[in-house]
Design a protein around this motif. Structure first.
Motif, PDB file in Angstrom:
ATOM      1  N   LYS A 157       0.839  -1.189   0.000  1.00 35.83           N
ATOM      2  CA  LYS A 157       0.000   0.000   0.000  1.00 35.83           C
ATOM      3  C   LYS A 157       0.877   1.243   0.000  1.00 35.83           C
ATOM      4  O   LYS A 157       1.927   1.280   0.628  1.00 35.83           O
ATOM      5  N   GLU A 158       0.392   2.261  -0.688  1.00 35.76           N
ATOM      6  CA  GLU A 158       1.131   3.517  -0.747  1.00 35.76           C
ATOM      7  C   GLU A 158       1.005   4.253   0.582  1.00 35.76           C
ATOM      8  O   GLU A 158      -0.087   4.383   1.131  1.00 35.76           O
ATOM      9  N   ILE A 159       2.117   4.736   1.106  1.00 31.20           N
ATOM     10  CA  ILE A 159       2.145   5.492   2.362  1.00 31.20           C
ATOM     11  C   ILE A 159       2.275   6.986   2.033  1.00 31.20           C
ATOM     12  O   ILE A 159       3.168   7.389   1.294  1.00 31.20           O
ATOM     13  N   PHE A 160       1.349   7.781   2.593  1.00 33.25           N
ATOM     14  CA  PHE A 160       1.380   9.224   2.413  1.00 33.25           C
ATOM     15  C   PHE A 160       1.961   9.881   3.670  1.00 33.25           C
ATOM     16  O   PHE A 160       1.872   9.333   4.758  1.00 33.25           O
ATOM     17  N   LYS A 161       2.530  11.070   3.506  1.00 32.16           N
ATOM     18  CA  LYS A 161       3.141  11.749   4.643  1.00 32.16           C
ATOM     19  C   LYS A 161       2.906  13.247   4.534  1.00 32.16           C
ATOM     20  O   LYS A 161       2.937  13.817   3.451  1.00 32.16           O
ATOM     21  N   GLY A 162       2.652  13.901   5.696  1.00 27.32           N
ATOM     22  CA  GLY A 162       2.456  15.339   5.693  1.00 27.32           C
ATOM     23  C   GLY A 162       2.599  15.912   7.090  1.00 27.32           C
ATOM     24  O   GLY A 162       2.605  15.177   8.083  1.00 27.32           O
ATOM     25  N   THR A 163       2.711  17.243   7.173  1.00 24.20           N
ATOM     26  CA  THR A 163       2.808  17.951   8.449  1.00 24.20           C
ATOM     27  C   THR A 163       1.470  18.605   8.758  1.00 24.20           C
ATOM     28  O   THR A 163       0.901  19.304   7.908  1.00 24.20           O
ATOM     29  N   PHE A 164       0.952  18.371   9.979  1.00 24.96           N
ATOM     30  CA  PHE A 164      -0.383  18.816  10.359  1.00 24.96           C
ATOM     31  C   PHE A 164      -0.348  19.479  11.737  1.00 24.96           C
ATOM     32  O   PHE A 164       0.558  19.254  12.532  1.00 24.96           O
TER      33      PHE A 164
END
Length: 235
Positions: free
Chosen positions: A42-49
Motif C-alpha cells: 500500500k502507498e504510504i502518504f506523509k504530511g505535516t499537520f
C-alpha cells in the motif's frame, strides 16, 4: 527364452516410467502459499499537520488534524497514544484502507488510516502547561453534565486561555494567577451553547474576564463581544 524376453520388456517399462517421473518438476507446498498470499504494497502518504483532537466516541476512533485551513479525519484504531494537545505540530503517515459503515448494511468505504504520528513542535497548549503548571478550576450548576463531556470542555477552555488575546487573561497566565471558569447552558439564535465565564475569585465573588461560548454541535469556540452583543468565532 520367452520368459527372458518378458523380463527385459518389464525392466524397460519400469525405467521409462521412472524417467518420466523424474522429469516432472516438483512445487513445494510453501511456495504455493507464498504465491497466493503475495499482495501489492500500500502507498504510504506523509504530511505535516496541526493536531486538533481525538474522537473515540464512534465505531471507528478518529484523530482530527488541520493542514492549510482544511480539517482531516484519520482512522485512529491502531494508535493508543493520547498525549498530543491541540495545536501541536505533527508529522503524520497514513494509507488508504477500507472501513465499513455501520447501520448502512456495513457498506465499505475507503478512508485515511493513520500509520504513525510524531510530534515535531509544541503548540501553545503544550507551552501553556509547561509554563503555567496549574490545573484550571471550574464549576457548574446543572447536574446533567457527564464527566467525559466536562473533560472535553476543559480542553477547549484550556485551548482558549492558552491562545487568548484578552489582556486580562494573558496577564493572569503570565503572573500564574488562579484562573477558573463557570459552565452553564445557553441558547442563542436557536443554537445550543455551553457558556464559559472565564475569570477568578476576588473577595468571595467570581469576577469574569471573558465570556466564551462553545457550540455543542461542532465544538466551535466563540467570544462574546459585550459591546456589540454578538458572538465572534475564535480562530
Amino acid at each position: 527364452m520367452y520368459k527372458l524376453i518378458i523380463f527385459f520388456l518389464t525392466v524397460f517399462a519400469l525405467q521409462s516410467c521412472k524417467e518420466k517421473t523424474q522429469k516432472s518438476p516438483k512445487v513445494k507446498p510453501q511456495e504455493k502459499v507464498e504465491i497466493q498470499n503475495k499482495q501489492p504494497k500500500k502507498e504510504i502518504f506523509k504530511g505535516t499537520f496541526e493536531f486538533i483532537s481525538y474522537d473515540d466516541n464512534y465505531d471507528y476512533m478518529l484523530l482530527n488534524a488541520r493542514k492549510d485551513k482544511e480539517i482531516y479525519g484519520f482512522v485512529n484504531d491502531r494508535n493508543n497514544d493520547r498525549t498530543l494537545l491541540r495545536g501541536d505540530i505533527c508529522e503524520i503517515q497514513w494509507e488508504k484502507d477500507t472501513i465499513y459503515i455501520a447501520g448502512d448494511g456495513d457498506t465499505p468505504e475507503i478512508a485515511d488510516w493513520l500509520v504513525s504520528i510524531k510530534k515535531i513542535k509544541d503548540g501553545n497548549v503544550s507551552k501553556f502547561r509547561k509554563e503555567y503548571k496549574k490545573q484550571i478550576k471550574y464549576h457548574w450548576h446543572e447536574d446533567n453534565y457527564a464527566q467525559n463531556y466536562l473533560d472535553e470542555i476543559y480542553l477547549l477552555a484550556e485551548y482558549y486561555i492558552a491562545n487568548s488575546k484578552n489582556k486580562l487573561i494573558s496577564n493572569a497566565v503570565q503572573n500564574k494567577e488562579n484562573i477558573e471558569y463557570s459552565v452553564e447552558k445557553r441558547t442563542e439564535n436557536n443554537r445550543d451553547y455551553d457558556a464559559l465565564g472565564i475569570g477568578f475569585m476576588s473577595e468571595y465573588r467570581f469576577a469574569v474576564m471573558q465570556w466564551v461560548y462553545i457550540e455543542r454541535e461542532n465544538k466551535k469556540i466563540f467570544e462574546l463581544d459585550v459591546t456589540n452583543d454578538e458572538l465572534v468565532e475564535f480562530k
